[in-house]
Write a protein that holds these residues in place. Structure first.
Motif, PDB file in Angstrom:
ATOM      1  N   GLY A 162      43.475  26.973 -34.082  1.00 24.42           N
ATOM      2  CA  GLY A 162      42.191  27.246 -33.458  1.00 24.42           C
ATOM      3  C   GLY A 162      41.218  26.090 -33.525  1.00 24.42           C
ATOM      4  O   GLY A 162      40.147  26.124 -32.913  1.00 24.42           O
ATOM      5  N   PHE A 163      41.595  25.037 -34.262  1.00 23.62           N
ATOM      6  CA  PHE A 163      40.718  23.871 -34.398  1.00 23.62           C
ATOM      7  C   PHE A 163      41.523  22.599 -34.162  1.00 23.62           C
ATOM      8  O   PHE A 163      42.699  22.502 -34.551  1.00 23.62           O
ATOM      9  N   ARG A 164      40.868  21.617 -33.542  1.00 22.11           N
ATOM     10  CA  ARG A 164      41.523  20.328 -33.390  1.00 22.11           C
ATOM     11  C   ARG A 164      41.546  19.601 -34.739  1.00 22.11           C
ATOM     12  O   ARG A 164      40.663  19.814 -35.574  1.00 22.11           O
ATOM     13  N   LYS A 165      42.547  18.742 -34.888  1.00 22.01           N
ATOM     14  CA  LYS A 165      42.670  17.985 -36.130  1.00 22.01           C
ATOM     15  C   LYS A 165      41.401  17.161 -36.348  1.00 22.01           C
ATOM     16  O   LYS A 165      40.941  16.440 -35.464  1.00 22.01           O
ATOM     17  N   GLY A 166      40.821  17.305 -37.545  1.00 25.23           N
ATOM     18  CA  GLY A 166      39.607  16.564 -37.877  1.00 25.23           C
ATOM     19  C   GLY A 166      38.338  17.281 -37.487  1.00 25.23           C
ATOM     20  O   GLY A 166      37.235  16.809 -37.810  1.00 25.23           O
ATOM     21  N   GLN A 167      38.453  18.417 -36.796  1.00 31.46           N
ATOM     22  CA  GLN A 167      37.265  19.130 -36.329  1.00 31.46           C
ATOM     23  C   GLN A 167      37.080  20.489 -37.022  1.00 31.46           C
ATOM     24  O   GLN A 167      36.264  21.297 -36.598  1.00 31.46           O
ATOM     25  N   VAL A 168      37.828  20.727 -38.067  1.00 31.04           N
ATOM     26  CA  VAL A 168      37.691  21.985 -38.805  1.00 31.04           C
ATOM     27  C   VAL A 168      36.333  21.989 -39.505  1.00 31.04           C
ATOM     28  O   VAL A 168      35.953  20.995 -40.134  1.00 31.04           O
ATOM     29  N   PRO A 169      35.571  23.055 -39.420  1.00 30.04           N
ATOM     30  CA  PRO A 169      34.266  23.110 -40.093  1.00 30.04           C
ATOM     31  C   PRO A 169      34.413  22.872 -41.598  1.00 30.04           C
ATOM     32  O   PRO A 169      35.317  23.414 -42.246  1.00 30.04           O
ATOM     33  N   LEU A 170      33.523  22.055 -42.148  1.00 30.25           N
ATOM     34  CA  LEU A 170      33.596  21.723 -43.572  1.00 30.25           C
ATOM     35  C   LEU A 170      33.455  22.982 -44.432  1.00 30.25           C
ATOM     36  O   LEU A 170      34.079  23.086 -45.501  1.00 30.25           O
ATOM     37  N   GLY A 171      32.673  23.943 -43.953  1.00 30.50           N
ATOM     38  CA  GLY A 171      32.505  25.189 -44.706  1.00 30.50           C
ATOM     39  C   GLY A 171      33.823  25.919 -44.883  1.00 30.50           C
ATOM     40  O   GLY A 171      34.092  26.509 -45.934  1.00 30.50           O
ATOM     41  N   LEU A 172      34.677  25.895 -43.849  1.00 30.88           N
ATOM     42  CA  LEU A 172      35.987  26.540 -43.932  1.00 30.88           C
ATOM     43  C   LEU A 172      36.889  25.812 -44.929  1.00 30.88           C
ATOM     44  O   LEU A 172      37.642  26.430 -45.690  1.00 30.88           O
ATOM     45  N   ILE A 173      36.808  24.472 -44.885  1.00 31.28           N
ATOM     46  CA  ILE A 173      37.595  23.653 -45.834  1.00 31.28           C
ATOM     47  C   ILE A 173      37.165  23.970 -47.263  1.00 31.28           C
ATOM     48  O   ILE A 173      38.001  24.136 -48.161  1.00 31.28           O
ATOM     49  N   LYS A 174      35.841  24.046 -47.486  1.00 28.10           N
ATOM     50  CA  LYS A 174      35.341  24.345 -48.830  1.00 28.10           C
ATOM     51  C   LYS A 174      35.801  25.727 -49.283  1.00 28.10           C
ATOM     52  O   LYS A 174      36.174  25.927 -50.439  1.00 28.10           O
ATOM     53  N   LYS A 175      35.767  26.683 -48.355  1.00 28.73           N
ATOM     54  CA  LYS A 175      36.175  28.040 -48.701  1.00 28.73           C
ATOM     55  C   LYS A 175      37.653  28.106 -49.080  1.00 28.73           C
ATOM     56  O   LYS A 175      38.047  28.826 -50.002  1.00 28.73           O
TER      57      LYS A 175
END
Length: 440
Positions: free
Chosen positions: A43-56
């Motif tokens: 659902g996201f392009r590589k490098g465009q994942v929201p930082l909040g999702l990464i942190k979660k």
């Protein structure tokens, strides 16, 4: 970050570590940003994942990892700077419902501290240092063995009391069928000797295995069976004679001396006996030195009194093995290892107090001496220095060998120190009496 120590008693302490969010947050943020660049999430392009999702998804794991690295690095640094002599490793205290979201993270570690003690090298009790001598009987027996070894075999028709008889042992029930050579002077059983003496080639003699030889170990090789099976074996075996020889001793002459020690090194029977005595006593030194080292070690363990942080060490054993142990099992393991631990501490204290060190140059010379003695066993008496250097370089390129040789060299340094400083009494004994006294 703040690290403090709370002393519980002489052998136990608690180290408290307070880590502020600023100590790790920049590092955590950088790692999470790097994750974001590489993350592949539907659902996201590589490098465009929201930082909040990464942190979660990864934040807690990265946080815990970075904090543990900080703890390990700074705790080890603290122990070194404070010169704390700890036993085992710091044990983290259990903290239930730990909150990783606070501004300051607090941790506590239990420490087991090495005890303070002294090791007087001048022992109160005199320890026996054995000097093993080669007496006349031993030297004469060695000369006899040499003459026999370098002599020649003379074929005979009838067995005599000191002959060598080749034949085959057979016992079908025990599945024994083995060809061997018997030296009759090693036979103990009078009944067996009486049966063998006077026999001829082709004769079959019945022998009983119980008490057949003067040395019990000879039975297993004679019958080609295990030592375990040979122990206490009491059966009849048939021995069919195929060859009878008398060993004619070599002549005591210069040709024999040259074969043994090189040209013109030994020139008479007297010099031969002196050389045998000297060489034998040199070989005995290793056994007497090992006995002395063992006895001094036991003395120090028994007479150097100090307490250990038993509770901490038991807990450490319980928690740090491959699998967690019960408290009872951990206590058993501690009891098994306590004596070894005590001597490690005593040995370390002696090494430190007397500034004993293993330098690389002396380790290399020690290795070369070891290599030279090994080569001598295979007849290479005078290896070239360049050859020794090359072999030593290969040996010292192996870390396991470096560790082994370093331990041997340190043991030698300790032994020399004990010989110089300890209260020793020299006792001169023959090898036979040394074996009786030391090994029973």
């Amino acid at each position: 970050m703040n690290i403090t120590k709370e002393q519980i008693d002489d052998l136990n302490a608690i180290v408290k570590v307070a880590i502020d969010k600023s100590d790790y947050q920049d590092k955590v943020d950088k790692i999470l940003k790097d994750y974001r660049k590489q993350a592949n999430i539907p659902g996201f392009r590589k490098g465009q994942v929201p930082l909040g999702l990464i942190k979660k998804q990864y934040g807690r794991a990265v946080l815990v990892d970075e904090v543990n690295k900080l703890l390990q690095d700074n705790l080890n640094k603290y122990l070194t700077e404070e010169k704390l002599d700890v036993l085992g490793n710091p044990l983290p205290k259990q903290q239930d419902n730990f909150d990783w979201d606070t501004e300051e993270l607090a941790f506590e570690f239990e420490l087991g501290l090495a005890p303070e003690f002294e090791v007087p090298l001048k022992t109160k009790k005199a320890i026996t240092q054995y000097k093993i001598v080669a007496d006349k009987k031993m030297v004469d027996e060695q000369v006899e063995r040499i003459l026999k070894q370098y002599g020649k075999l003379v074929n005979k028709e009838i067995v005599g009391k000191k002959d060598e008889v080749t034949g085959t042992f057979v016992n079908e029930a025990e599945e024994i069928e083995h060809r061997t050579t018997l030296e009759l002077d090693k036979i103990k059983s009078k009944k067996a000797l009486d049966a063998l003496v006077g026999s001829k080639v082709g004769d079959t003699v019945k022998l009983n295995t119980k008490g057949l030889f003067k040395e019990d170990y000879l039975l297993s090789s004679a019958l080609d069976i295990t030592q375990e099976k040979a122990k206490g074996l009491k059966i009849d075996v048939d021995f069919t004679i195929s060859e009878i020889n008398e060993r004619e001793p070599a002549e005591m002459n210069q040709d024999l001396f040259d074969k043994l020690f090189g040209k013109d090194t030994v020139k008479s029977e007297k010099e031969l006996k002196e050389r045998i005595k000297k060489d034998s006593e040199k070989q005995f030194e290793q056994q007497s030195d090992q006995k002395l080292l063992n006895d001094v070690t036991e003395y120090f363990i028994e007479n150097t009194k100090f307490d250990l942080p038993t509770g901490f060490l038991t807990k450490w054993i319980q928690m740090t093995g491959e699998e967690p142990l019960t408290e009872e099992k951990a206590k058993e393991e501690f009891e098994k290892s306590e004596k070894g631990l005590r001597y490690q501490l005593i040995e370390g204290k002696i090494i430190k107090d007397n500034d004993l060190q293993v330098q690389f140059d002396e380790l290399k010379e020690f290795a070369k001496g070891f290599i030279k003695s090994q080569m001598a066993q295979f007849g290479q008496m005078n290896p070239q220095e360049e050859e020794l250097e090359n072999i030593a370089a290969r040996v010292l390129g192996n870390q396991d060998e470096v560790k082994r040789l370093s331990e041997q060299l340190m043991s030698q340094k300790l032994l020399n120190l004990y010989k110089e400083k300890a209260n020793l009494k020299t006792k001169e004994v023959t090898y036979e009496n040394f074996v009786k006294e030391v090994y029973g």
